[in-house]
Motif scaffolding. Structure first.
Motif: not given
Length: 299
Positions: A41, A56, A59
């Protein structure tokens, strides 16, 4: 001076050998010789990897890359072998880890531009060229180019800045045949992705790809067509003549150069931590880009 404000220590995972810590990704090798690529991140700006992370982000980059690899599968093979977690890997690696083929990487960043902005605009304003390619008069920030162009760059280490180079320099580095193949593949993939994005109300202004060779086969590698590697603009407010709103880390750049941050970009001091509102706004932009492109709600 630039680089990591706080360089993280790589995680030790049984059966994996740590190879490299990049601006965003950590690279390992498994016992089969495959690469294990983990998107963190972390976020970078102005050649610094900042001390604040964006929840996030890793991801969204990974899942968006996987979506694009699927969209482009008929046009370009990619390096992904699996998305399964390696045995013993931490649970946090789920959704952000790719097992990939080990390739012989081309030593250039393959950049495609369909619109004029960024470093291309700077060069254009000086010489009416981008990477030595002549462009017509009258273009401004955000102008669509007459046709997409291949504008390669060097691959820079963490803390250094990619430098645009001419096509002739790529030929010198990799040979005429490989340079031509890289240019053709870059423009073909950009053209397909531009059309897909346009159908979703997003302009793909420019992007960079990394390619490698699996034997004699050219393979699309690394991340692809994410807000970290591309400029995405909302089509409904596109207006040439000024900087466009974008789905990327512009909130971070704007805050770092504001009086509030107190940071002098030209100094040798590292940038400060980001305030929570900038973190939240940046996270929202990454997720919005994912949702608008894929049509899938982020969960």
């Amino acid at each position: 001076m630039s680089g990591f404000v706080e360089k993280p220590e790589p995680l030790q995972v049984p059966g994996l050998v740590h190879l490299h810590t990049g601006k965003v990704r950590d690279l390992y090798q498994n016992e089969a010789g495959d690469l294990v690529m983990v998107a963190s991140d972390r976020i970078s700006a102005y050649d610094w990897v900042l001390p604040t992370q964006i929840p996030d982000k890793g991801r969204t980059l990974t899942q968006l890359s996987l979506w694009w690899f699927d969209q482009l599968a008929e046009l370009a093979p990619n390096h992904v072998l699996s998305t399964e977690l390696p045995p013993g890997a931490p649970a946090d690696w789920a959704g952000r880890t790719l097992i990939c083929k080990s390739l012989r990487m081309a030593p250039v960043e393959c950049v495609a531009r369909g619109y004029l902005t960024g470093s291309g605009l700077v060069e254009y304003n000086e010489s009416r060229t981008v990477c030595g390619l002549a462009l017509p008069e009258g273009l401004v920030d955000g102008s669509e180019l007459p046709a997409p162009i291949f504008t390669p760059a060097t691959k820079a280490a963490v803390g250094e800045h990619d430098e645009n180079v001419s096509y002739e320099e790529v030929v010198r580095q990799v040979g005429a045949d490989t340079a031509a193949e890289l240019r053709q593949a870059t423009l073909a993939v950009y053209g397909r992705a531009r059309d897909i994005a346009r159908d979703r109300g997003i302009i793909l202004a420019d992007t960079k790809f990394e390619f490698g060779y699996d034997g004699d086969t050219l393979v699309l590698a690394d991340e692809v067509l994410t807000p970290d590697s591309s400029r995405f603009w909302p089509a409904d407010v596109w207006e040439p003549g000024h900087a466009q709103p974008s789905f990327d880390k512009q909130y971070v750049r704007d805050w770092l150069t504001s009086a509030e941050s107190g940071w002098d970009r030209k100094s040798e001091q590292p940038p400060p931590a980001l305030p929570e509102r900038v973190v939240e706004a940046t996270r929202a932009k990454y997720i919005e880009a994912y949702e608008r492109l894929t049509g899938v709600s982020w969960t």
